[in-house]
Design an enzyme around this catalytic site. Structure first.
Site, mmCIF file in Angstrom:
data_model
loop_
_atom_site.group_PDB
_atom_site.id
_atom_site.type_symbol
_atom_site.label_atom_id
_atom_site.label_comp_id
_atom_site.label_asym_id
_atom_site.label_seq_id
_atom_site.Cartn_x
_atom_site.Cartn_y
_atom_site.Cartn_z
ATOM 1 N N ARG A 62 0.854 -1.266 -0.090
ATOM 2 C CA ARG A 62 0.129 0.015 -0.101
ATOM 3 C C ARG A 62 1.042 1.356 -0.146
ATOM 4 O O ARG A 62 1.585 1.552 0.957
ATOM 5 C CB ARG A 62 -0.936 -0.053 1.195
ATOM 6 C CG ARG A 62 -1.447 1.272 1.505
ATOM 7 C CD ARG A 62 -2.624 1.223 2.613
ATOM 8 N NE ARG A 62 -2.079 0.629 3.950
ATOM 9 C CZ ARG A 62 -1.403 1.258 4.769
ATOM 10 N NH1 ARG A 62 -1.062 2.537 4.642
ATOM 11 N NH2 ARG A 62 -1.299 0.810 5.890
ATOM 12 N N HIS A 104 -3.150 4.372 5.073
ATOM 13 C CA HIS A 104 -4.217 3.232 4.991
ATOM 14 C C HIS A 104 -5.641 4.014 4.584
ATOM 15 O O HIS A 104 -6.324 3.413 3.755
ATOM 16 C CB HIS A 104 -4.294 3.008 6.602
ATOM 17 C CG HIS A 104 -5.650 2.218 6.734
ATOM 18 N ND1 HIS A 104 -5.982 0.866 6.368
ATOM 19 C CD2 HIS A 104 -7.125 2.582 7.492
ATOM 20 C CE1 HIS A 104 -7.078 0.423 6.875
ATOM 21 N NE2 HIS A 104 -7.662 1.387 7.118
ATOM 22 N N TYR A 159 4.185 5.074 11.604
ATOM 23 C CA TYR A 159 4.557 3.546 11.987
ATOM 24 C C TYR A 159 5.609 3.112 10.886
ATOM 25 O O TYR A 159 5.820 1.830 10.884
ATOM 26 C CB TYR A 159 3.332 2.814 12.133
ATOM 27 C CG TYR A 159 2.319 2.831 11.079
ATOM 28 C CD1 TYR A 159 2.564 2.270 9.902
ATOM 29 C CD2 TYR A 159 1.057 3.792 11.035
ATOM 30 C CE1 TYR A 159 1.463 2.170 8.892
ATOM 31 C CE2 TYR A 159 0.176 3.953 10.394
ATOM 32 C CZ TYR A 159 0.339 2.965 9.081
ATOM 33 O OH TYR A 159 -0.624 3.057 8.029
HETATM 34 C C1 LIG Z 1 -14.527 -5.945 11.859
HETATM 35 C C2 LIG Z 1 -13.670 -4.618 11.746
HETATM 36 N N1 LIG Z 1 -12.898 -4.215 12.614
HETATM 37 C C3 LIG Z 1 -11.802 -3.453 12.510
HETATM 38 C C4 LIG Z 1 -12.058 -2.359 11.394
HETATM 39 C C5 LIG Z 1 -11.199 -1.187 11.372
HETATM 40 N N2 LIG Z 1 -10.200 -1.502 10.160
HETATM 41 C C6 LIG Z 1 -10.680 -1.204 8.990
HETATM 42 S S1 LIG Z 1 -9.423 -1.517 8.015
HETATM 43 C C7 LIG Z 1 -8.417 -2.324 8.922
HETATM 44 C C8 LIG Z 1 -7.326 -3.200 8.735
HETATM 45 C C9 LIG Z 1 -7.567 -3.923 7.679
HETATM 46 O O1 LIG Z 1 -6.152 -4.426 7.222
HETATM 47 P P1 LIG Z 1 -6.155 -5.481 6.025
HETATM 48 O O2 LIG Z 1 -7.099 -6.380 5.975
HETATM 49 O O3 LIG Z 1 -4.724 -5.647 5.657
HETATM 50 O O4 LIG Z 1 -6.728 -4.531 4.653
HETATM 51 P P2 LIG Z 1 -5.899 -3.233 4.158
HETATM 52 O O5 LIG Z 1 -6.473 -2.000 4.716
HETATM 53 O O6 LIG Z 1 -4.499 -3.311 4.236
HETATM 54 O O7 LIG Z 1 -6.393 -3.146 2.712
HETATM 55 C C10 LIG Z 1 -9.158 -2.357 10.246
HETATM 56 C C11 LIG Z 1 -8.862 -2.917 11.464
HETATM 57 C C12 LIG Z 1 -13.219 -2.829 10.363
HETATM 58 N N3 LIG Z 1 -13.358 -1.883 9.271
HETATM 59 N N4 LIG Z 1 -13.965 -3.759 10.706
#
Ligand SMILES: Cc1ncc(C[n+]2csc(CCOP(=O)(O)OP(=O)(O)O)c2C)c(N)n1
Ligand SMILES: [Mg+2]
Length: 358
Positions: A251, A255, A264
């Site tokens: 990425r 985020h 970080y």
């Molecule tokens: C059930 C849930 N828990 C927490 C969140 C907050 N949250 C949004 S994105 C994220 C991280 C996701 O990481 P990843 O699966 O690696 O996807 P990326 O964002 O890197 O595309 C979190 C913890 C959420 N949206 N849904």
């Protein structure tokens, strides 16, 4: 210890390809892929600017992940179903989703989430990993109905720590459903690095424990992503079950617009990954092969710019949504407490209007 998985790479970061492995795509198809990658990048860059101007809500960009998103969606057939996470605007556009609807959705208007009938895309899924079980269930239904279609589901490295991932993968293995799991391992789940997500050496190898294939591909290499997805989709279509594809990518943006990734991760890490940009390497390949020339690139860039400009205009010119709709579409029969809340809101709006007109 599990067998060591090697990573499939067909197109390296310098734009050189292993010609024996280059998938059978016409020049037109390659240019289309390139155009969707550019469109995906511009879509995201534009959304980030709009957000800074207060014209867009929190936005999650897929900058750097265009090969993973476009290459995989490109391998699907019209009747297949795509289950996105929240970073796949470019996959949506490959499926034919009008960019104005995506902008409308990210600006907070749920009407943008009404996917046109024939596109076979599920809606954006912000609750991490929840789309995995939906895709597996839909694939099971297709199998029971003896359809020849498949489902493809996107999720991140972080989502693999959710129970939904285990439930979906386990069910898919046991019932041998036609589902392709595409994990966009972009090395980060907000501020949590991939190393804290799992002690497994790769995410792909998790598939073996569920009784099906896992493949690891260079997620910044559009040929590797396309080839792996096409092979997995063909396999699922002929009744040979699911596959997990780990796209090893990065990425490049924060985020979301609510994040500051410099808190970080290091600038050095970012610079290293910028050298592996999926668009730059594909462009180099296309130029070297004489498929792309300066004039064609300019035409594509202009076309994409026009499309995105028009999409922003269209998204911003729709009339405001009806605030009562938040209540109208939650339950088939509205419960009493929602009716109460809706009436309160309607009265508050009426009062505000009164004050405005005084
Ligand atoms: C059930 C849930 N828990 C927490 C969140 C907050 N949250 C949004 S994105 C994220 C991280 C996701 O990481 P990843 O699966 O690696 O996807 P990326 O964002 O890197 O595309 C979190 C913890 C959420 N949206 N849904
Ligand atoms: Mg991630």
């Amino acid at each position: 210890m599990p067998p060591k998985l090697s990573m499939l790479q067909i197109l390296n970061e310098h734009g050189n390809a292993n010609e024996k492995l280059v998938p059978k795509l016409t020049k037109e198809q390659m240019l289309k892929m390139y155009e969707f990658m550019l469109q995906g990048r511009l879509f995201d860059e534009t959304a980030l600017k709009l957000q800074r101007e207060g014209r867009m809500l929190t936005f999650a960009a897929g900058i750097g992940q265009e090969a993973a998103a476009v290459g995989s969606a490109f391998a699907l057939q019209q009747n297949d179903w795509m289950f996105p996470s929240f970073r796949e605007n470019s996959s949506f556009m490959v499926r034919g989703m009008p960019p104005e609807l995506l902008y409308q959705y990210w600006a907070g208007d749920e009407r943008g989430n009404k996917i046109p009938e024939n596109l076979n895309c599920f809606t954006v899924s912000v609750p991490v990993g929840s789309q995995i079980t939906h895709a597996v269930g839909a694939a099971w239904a297709m199998k029971l109905r003896k359809e020849k279609n498949i489902t493809l589901v996107y999720f991140g490295d972080g989502a693999t720590s959710k129970g939904d991932f285990h439930e979906g993968m386990n069910f898919a293995g046991v019932f041998h459903v036609p589902c392709v799991f595409v994990c966009q391992n972009n090395q980060w789940a907000i501020s949590v690095p991939r190393s804290h997500q799992t002690a497994s050496e790769t995410i792909a190898q998790k598939a073996f424990a569920y009784g099906f294939d896992g493949v690891l591909v260079d997620g910044n290499d559009i040929f590797a992503v396309y080839a792996a997805t096409k092979a997995s989709a063909d396999k699922a279509r002929t009744g040979d079950g699911p596959t997990l594809i780990e796209c090893f990518t990065y990425r490049l943006a924060d985020h979301t617009t609510a994040d500051d990734s410099s808190r970080y991760r290091t600038q050095e890490e970012l610079e290293e990954w910028k050298k592996k940009d999926p668009i730059v390497r594909f462009e180099k390949y296309l130029f070297a092969k004489g498929i792309l020339a300066e004039k064609i690139r300019k035409e594509i860039q202009d076309r994409v710019q026009k499309r995105i400009d028009e999409a922003v205009k269209a998204a911003e010119s729709v009339s405001s949504p009806n605030p009562e709709d938040i209540f109208n579409f939650t339950y088939a029969d509205m419960p009493w407490f929602l009716k109460e809340q809706m009436n309160e809101l309607v009265q508050a709006f009426a009062k505000a209007k009164e004050v405005e007109t005084k």
